[in-house]
Design a protein around this motif. Structure first.
Motif, PDB file in Angstrom:
ATOM      1  N   GLU A   1       0.935  -6.521   8.221  1.00  0.00           N
ATOM      2  CA  GLU A   1       0.139  -5.616   7.356  1.00  0.00           C
ATOM      3  C   GLU A   1      -0.501  -4.580   8.363  1.00  0.00           C
ATOM      4  OE1 GLU A   1      -0.645  -5.394   3.853  1.00  0.00           O
ATOM      5  OE2 GLU A   1       1.154  -6.264   3.943  1.00  0.00           O
ATOM      6  N   ASN A   2      -0.945  -5.071   9.512  1.00  0.00           N
ATOM      7  CA  ASN A   2      -1.636  -4.269  10.446  1.00  0.00           C
ATOM      8  C   ASN A   2      -0.792  -2.962  11.057  1.00  0.00           C
ATOM      9  OD1 ASN A   2      -4.205  -3.677  12.148  1.00  0.00           O
ATOM     10  ND2 ASN A   2      -2.657  -4.129  13.611  1.00  0.00           N
ATOM     11  N   SER A   3       0.605  -3.570  11.030  1.00  0.00           N
ATOM     12  CA  SER A   3       1.543  -2.475  11.530  1.00  0.00           C
ATOM     13  C   SER A   3       2.154  -1.579  10.403  1.00  0.00           C
ATOM     14  CB  SER A   3       2.536  -3.143  12.494  1.00  0.00           C
ATOM     15  OG  SER A   3       1.899  -3.848  13.460  1.00  0.00           O
ATOM     16  N   LEU A   4       1.797  -1.797   9.175  1.00  0.00           N
ATOM     17  CA  LEU A   4       2.263  -1.138   7.997  1.00  0.00           C
ATOM     18  C   LEU A   4       3.852  -1.579   8.118  1.00  0.00           C
ATOM     19  CD1 LEU A   4       0.517   2.445   8.439  1.00  0.00           C
ATOM     20  CD2 LEU A   4      -0.409   0.442   7.170  1.00  0.00           C
TER      21      LEU A   4
ATOM     22  N   LEU B   1      -2.376   4.213  13.440  1.00  0.00           N
ATOM     23  CA  LEU B   1      -1.889   2.859  14.174  1.00  0.00           C
ATOM     24  C   LEU B   1      -2.192   3.209  15.799  1.00  0.00           C
ATOM     25  CD1 LEU B   1       1.487   2.201  12.398  1.00  0.00           C
ATOM     26  CD2 LEU B   1      -0.642   1.132  12.386  1.00  0.00           C
TER      27      LEU B   1
ATOM     28  N   LYS C   1       0.317   3.777   1.736  1.00  0.00           N
ATOM     29  CA  LYS C   1       0.353   4.111   3.050  1.00  0.00           C
ATOM     30  C   LYS C   1       1.509   3.389   4.030  1.00  0.00           C
ATOM     31  CE  LYS C   1      -2.836   4.243   7.267  1.00  0.00           C
ATOM     32  NZ  LYS C   1      -3.866   3.803   7.794  1.00  0.00           N
ATOM     33  N   ALA C   2       1.782   2.269   3.678  1.00  0.00           N
ATOM     34  CA  ALA C   2       2.826   1.544   4.198  1.00  0.00           C
ATOM     35  C   ALA C   2       4.309   1.985   3.649  1.00  0.00           C
ATOM     36  CB  ALA C   2       2.691  -0.015   3.673  1.00  0.00           C
TER      37      ALA C   2
ATOM     38  N   GLU D   1      -1.993  -1.996  16.816  1.00  0.00           N
ATOM     39  CA  GLU D   1      -1.036  -2.877  16.148  1.00  0.00           C
ATOM     40  C   GLU D   1      -1.264  -4.163  17.257  1.00  0.00           C
ATOM     41  OE1 GLU D   1       2.971  -1.697  14.964  1.00  0.00           O
ATOM     42  OE2 GLU D   1       2.239   0.273  16.281  1.00  0.00           O
TER      43      GLU D   1
ATOM     44  N   SER E   1       0.841  -1.083   0.144  1.00  0.00           N
ATOM     45  CA  SER E   1      -0.030   0.131  -0.129  1.00  0.00           C
ATOM     46  C   SER E   1       1.008   1.236   0.136  1.00  0.00           C
ATOM     47  CB  SER E   1      -0.865   0.058   1.175  1.00  0.00           C
ATOM     48  OG  SER E   1      -0.237   0.079   2.455  1.00  0.00           O
TER      49      SER E   1
ATOM     50  N   PHE F   1      -0.899   7.707  11.061  1.00  0.00           N
ATOM     51  CA  PHE F   1      -1.309   6.515  10.164  1.00  0.00           C
ATOM     52  C   PHE F   1      -2.357   5.613  10.734  1.00  0.00           C
ATOM     53  CE2 PHE F   1       2.814   8.309   8.772  1.00  0.00           C
ATOM     54  CZ  PHE F   1       2.881   8.295   7.141  1.00  0.00           C
TER      55      PHE F   1
ATOM     56  N   TYR G   1       4.654   5.593   5.456  1.00  0.00           N
ATOM     57  CA  TYR G   1       4.828   5.365   6.798  1.00  0.00           C
ATOM     58  C   TYR G   1       6.337   4.852   6.926  1.00  0.00           C
ATOM     59  CZ  TYR G   1       4.580   3.248  11.689  1.00  0.00           C
ATOM     60  OH  TYR G   1       4.823   3.052  12.940  1.00  0.00           O
ATOM     61  N   LYS G   2       6.920   4.012   6.005  1.00  0.00           N
ATOM     62  CA  LYS G   2       8.384   3.619   6.029  1.00  0.00           C
ATOM     63  C   LYS G   2       9.195   4.962   5.761  1.00  0.00           C
ATOM     64  CE  LYS G   2      11.768   1.113   6.134  1.00  0.00           C
ATOM     65  NZ  LYS G   2      12.540   0.271   7.371  1.00  0.00           N
TER      66      LYS G   2
END
Length: 438
Positions: A389-392, A140, A58-59, A248, A56, A138, A62-63
């Motif tokens: 995935e839940n934590s991106l 989380l 979004k991930a 998370e 995604s 994000f 976030y990174k």
């Protein structure tokens, strides 16, 4: 002499900036490769197909933000103690505490409190952004500002008070045995790690969150059945209300002797299917039955001995060459604390690849044990995907980042392994069969 000191510091920070640049370049290249790859599928031997989610945006975002946070954190790790040493701030703090009390123990305690407060004030904006603002940006975190601040102050107060109360012990050892202090302190760290591992689950962790028995009694019974299969029936199983802090998921097994326990975040229980949760607990049980907790305590002590040996050698060299500029002549001088902190940070940073390579091997062993205990590859794969995935978390990092900072194999590696490891179907012996009761 002063010019030589600043040249040494400059060369060191040039190395750090080059390292940061290279890691960032490698990570951005990795992200571009991940974005261009189509969704993948994994086929199990029973012909079950698992589709891996597409990366995604979004991930990726976030990174990128976390890379900026990591870069600044790494710089501050070294810059703050250098600031104390080169500006004369450490000497001013020493002079202040010496004028406050004649007791050497109290001088050390007061110095440490002032040192940690100043350090905290410098890092507080970044801590607040990374642990609160960024997590909320994000999606989380559920944490209120009041809860974040409360936990932050609790953690700061606890670590500062413990440090202030006991820092005189290593100083006393350094002063009493200037040639062998690193060995004695390293050996002392082993029972300290053991004691901390024993008391932390019962007395420290509950300061921050509420621990209760599992609400899902059916799941609780199945986890106890897992524990019974490996001879750990005397362990406890708890859930913790982490949903007040985060969205998370996580689970872990901790403690030693009578304090050993499996802890499941309530977010894990609420978001994973029952078989997926059992796959996660099987992994954590694997760590314990294979002695990873004990190995980590012993190896942690050995690693501490090595680090402190290097701190002693390099610290004495620095004092010999630059002691007049820095304003102290011995490592047991109160003003030398930032130097010790700086050198420990340097050698721990350099030792990361070795320690994390070892950690990844333990995680692979626990993954193997998880599959052998549950014999449910599908749930192992789907739980791993959901957790990450839940934590991106991206499927895998660049090689340099993995070597330096990853304590676990990348989640692509883990699900690929889980898709192929099925010795019970192939009529092959189980690697860890000796730990599992028939």
């Amino acid at each position: 002499m002063k010019k030589s000191l600043y040249t040494t510091i400059t060369v060191f920070f040039i190395f750090i900036f080059i390292f940061i640049f290279y890691v960032r370049f490698a990570e951005y290249k990795n992200m571009e490769n991940l974005k261009s790859n189509p969704s993948q599928t994994i086929s199990l031997q029973n012909h079950t197909i698992v589709t891996l989610p597409k990366i995604s945006d979004k991930a990726i975002s976030y990174k990128k933000v976390n890379l900026n946070i990591w870069s600044l954190n790494l710089f501050l790790t070294f810059a703050i103690p250098v600031l104390f040493l080169t500006t004369g701030l450490s000497l001013k703090l020493k002079s202040f505490v010496e004028n406050t009390t004649k007791s050497f123990i109290l001088q050390i305690a007061f110095y440490f409190i002032l040192f940690t407060i100043i350090n905290c004030l410098i890092t507080l904006p970044l801590d607040y952004y990374s642990r609160f603002i960024n997590k909320h940006n994000f999606g989380l975190s559920n944490q209120t500002f009041a809860k974040w601040l409360s936990d932050y102050l609790k953690s700061f107060s606890l670590s500062t008070l413990v440090g202030a109360a006991f820092l005189w012990i290593p100083y006393f050892i350094i002063k009493s045995s200037p040639k062998r202090w690193w060995l004695y302190l390293g050996l002392l760290s082993i029972p300290i790690l053991l004691f901390t591992t024993f008391i932390s689950p019962m007395y420290i962790d509950p300061i921050f969150n509420k621990y209760t028995s599992l609400e899902n009694k059916g799941l609780e019974k199945k986890i106890y059945n897992q524990l019974d299969k490996v001879g750990l029936k005397d362990s406890k199983v708890y859930q913790v209300n982490k949903s007040v802090d985060t969205k998370e998921m996580n689970a872990y097994m901790t403690g030693v002797f009578s304090s050993k326990r499996i802890v499941l975040w309530d977010t894990t229980i609420n978001n994973l299917a029952e078989k997926e949760t059992l796959a996660v607990t099987a992994h954590e049980i694997g760590h314990y039955v294979m002695g990873h907790v004990w190995k980590s305590i012993i190896l942690g002590g050995i690693f501490t001995i090595l680090i402190l040996y290097l701190v002693n050698k390099s610290g004495l060299w620095i004092i010999k060459n630059f002691g007049k500029i820095l304003g102290f002549r011995n490592l047991y001088d109160i003003a030398a604390l930032p130097l010790i902190v700086l050198l420990m940070n340097v050698f721990m940073f350099l030792g990361n690849p070795v320690m994390n390579t070892y950690s990844r091997s333990l995680e692979r062993d626990a993954d193997t044990f998880e599959l052998e205990l549950t014999q449910n590859n599908y749930s192992a794969i789907t739980s791993t995907i959901k957790l990450h995935e839940n934590s991106l978390v991206l499927p895998h990092p660049s090689k340099i980042y993995e070597i330096w900072y990853y304590t676990h194999p990348s989640y692509y590696e883990r699900i690929e392994f889980a898709s192929k490891y099925m010795p019970w179907i192939e009529n092959k012996p189980l690697k860890y069969n000796k730990y599992i009761k028939k």
